[in-house]
Design an enzyme around this catalytic site. Structure first.
Site, PDB file in Angstrom:
ATOM      1  N   SER A  99      56.390  91.133  30.972  1.00 25.37           N
ATOM      2  CA  SER A  99      56.369  90.205  32.113  1.00 25.37           C
ATOM      3  C   SER A  99      57.448  90.579  33.138  1.00 25.37           C
ATOM      4  O   SER A  99      57.254  90.386  34.341  1.00 25.37           O
ATOM      5  CB  SER A  99      56.523  88.762  31.645  1.00 25.37           C
ATOM      6  OG  SER A  99      57.805  88.530  31.111  1.00 25.37           O
ATOM      7  N   ASN A 100      58.564  91.127  32.676  1.00 24.62           N
ATOM      8  CA  ASN A 100      59.566  91.611  33.638  1.00 24.62           C
ATOM      9  C   ASN A 100      59.064  92.846  34.378  1.00 24.62           C
ATOM     10  O   ASN A 100      59.324  93.005  35.576  1.00 24.62           O
ATOM     11  CB  ASN A 100      60.892  91.907  32.933  1.00 24.62           C
ATOM     12  CG  ASN A 100      61.674  90.641  32.683  1.00 24.62           C
ATOM     13  OD1 ASN A 100      62.218  90.072  33.616  1.00 24.62           O
ATOM     14  ND2 ASN A 100      61.700  90.179  31.453  1.00 24.62           N
ATOM     15  N   HIS A 148      69.015  91.163  30.164  1.00 24.84           N
ATOM     16  CA  HIS A 148      69.328  90.534  28.884  1.00 24.84           C
ATOM     17  C   HIS A 148      69.302  89.010  29.056  1.00 24.84           C
ATOM     18  O   HIS A 148      69.873  88.483  30.009  1.00 24.84           O
ATOM     19  CB  HIS A 148      70.719  90.985  28.423  1.00 24.84           C
ATOM     20  CG  HIS A 148      71.077  90.445  27.071  1.00 24.84           C
ATOM     21  ND1 HIS A 148      70.556  90.958  25.905  1.00 24.84           N
ATOM     22  CD2 HIS A 148      71.880  89.417  26.705  1.00 24.84           C
ATOM     23  CE1 HIS A 148      71.023  90.275  24.884  1.00 24.84           C
ATOM     24  NE2 HIS A 148      71.836  89.340  25.334  1.00 24.84           N
TER      25      HIS A 148
HETATM   26  C1  GRF Z   1      63.193  89.536  28.144  1.00 24.19           C
HETATM   27  O1  GRF Z   1      63.639  88.270  27.784  1.00 24.19           O
HETATM   28  C2  GRF Z   1      64.359  90.478  28.338  1.00 24.19           C
HETATM   29  O2  GRF Z   1      65.499  89.859  28.808  1.00 24.19           O
HETATM   30  C3  GRF Z   1      64.594  90.976  26.944  1.00 24.19           C
HETATM   31  O3  GRF Z   1      63.318  91.120  26.394  1.00 24.19           O
HETATM   32  C4  GRF Z   1      62.415  90.201  27.016  1.00 24.19           C
HETATM   33  C5  GRF Z   1      61.241  90.994  27.502  1.00 24.19           C
HETATM   34  O4  GRF Z   1      60.185  90.193  27.963  1.00 24.19           O
HETATM   35  N1  GRF Z   1      65.390  92.190  26.977  1.00 24.19           N
HETATM   36  P1  GRF Z   1      58.977  90.859  28.738  1.00 24.19           P
HETATM   37  O5  GRF Z   1      58.385  91.943  27.823  1.00 24.19           O
HETATM   38  O6  GRF Z   1      59.489  91.440  30.016  1.00 24.19           O
HETATM   39  O7  GRF Z   1      57.991  89.755  28.958  1.00 24.19           O
END
Ligand code: GRF
Length: 194
Positions: free
Chosen positions: A15-16, A111
């Site tokens: 999702s990021n 993070h």
């Molecule tokens: C996020 O909470 C990021 O901070 C951590 O892992 C998660 C990844 O989520 N390092 P996504 O795969 O981007 O949805």
């Protein structure tokens, strides 16, 4: 406009990654996502990247005899494509010191905590257990020591009386989706001005 070439490393939902892809669609965004690498062939983020027409690679750690050999494969793939910056986005492998040193100043991570608080995993549960009144997310430079590099951007959200891990996680994720594109914009503009 010359955009900085970015590789995003993922292991899961992505999702990021999606937030970065969406931001990079803006005309004046100073970076473009040119490559997505996953160590997990089933990561949904790979589908997100393919849907956006971005090159994807699966480099599975299970195919390599050591962490160094796995990292070397990532390093080679990234060099081949003239990548200028790497964004870790839910990439669940710890990178070797050699890799991190080679990419120092070009390697970012997001993070889900207010670093230096709660390095490592299960940050939401730890913040709740500690009775914290706020939690947050941090984009930082990656250094060999886990979750310890210099902070690029950080933002807090209040922990509400009825919060549990699930509700807090949702709010932190939403915050991350705003924070990571902002941080990458900031870094990319600084790169271009140097
Ligand atoms: C996020 O909470 C990021 O901070 C951590 O892992 C998660 C990844 O989520 N390092 P996504 O795969 O981007 O949805």
């Amino acid at each position: 406009m010359q955009r900085l070439r970015i590789a995003v490393l993922i292991s899961g939902a992505g999702s990021n990654l999606q937030a970065l892809i969406d931001a990079a669609r803006e005309q004046d965004y100073p970076a473009e996502i040119t490559l997505v690498i996953s160590n997990n062939p089933d990561a949904f983020g790979l589908t997100r990247a393919r849907d956006a027409g971005i090159e994807t690679l699966v480099i599975a750690h299970t195919d390599y005899p050591s962490r160094e050999a796995f990292d070397n494969a990532i390093h080679a793939a990234i060099l081949l494509r003239n990548i200028e910056l790497i964004c870790l986005a839910g990439f669940m492998r710890v990178l070797s010191e050699d890799f991190v040193t080679a990419w120092r100043g070009r390697l970012l991570n997001i993070h889900p905590s207010l670093l230096p608080k709660y390095k490592g995993l299960n940050t939401h549960a730890r913040a709740l257990e500690a009775g914290d009144t706020e939690h947050g997310a941090t984009v930082h430079w990656v250094t060999p020591e886990l979750d310890s590099g210099e902070i690029i951007l950080q933002q807090a959200v209040a922990i509400l009386p009825n919060d549990d891990v699930a509700s807090l996680k949702i709010r932190i994720h939403a915050l991350e989706h705003l924070l990571y594109p902002q941080a990458l914009r900031k870094v990319a503009l600084e790169f271009k001005s140097n």
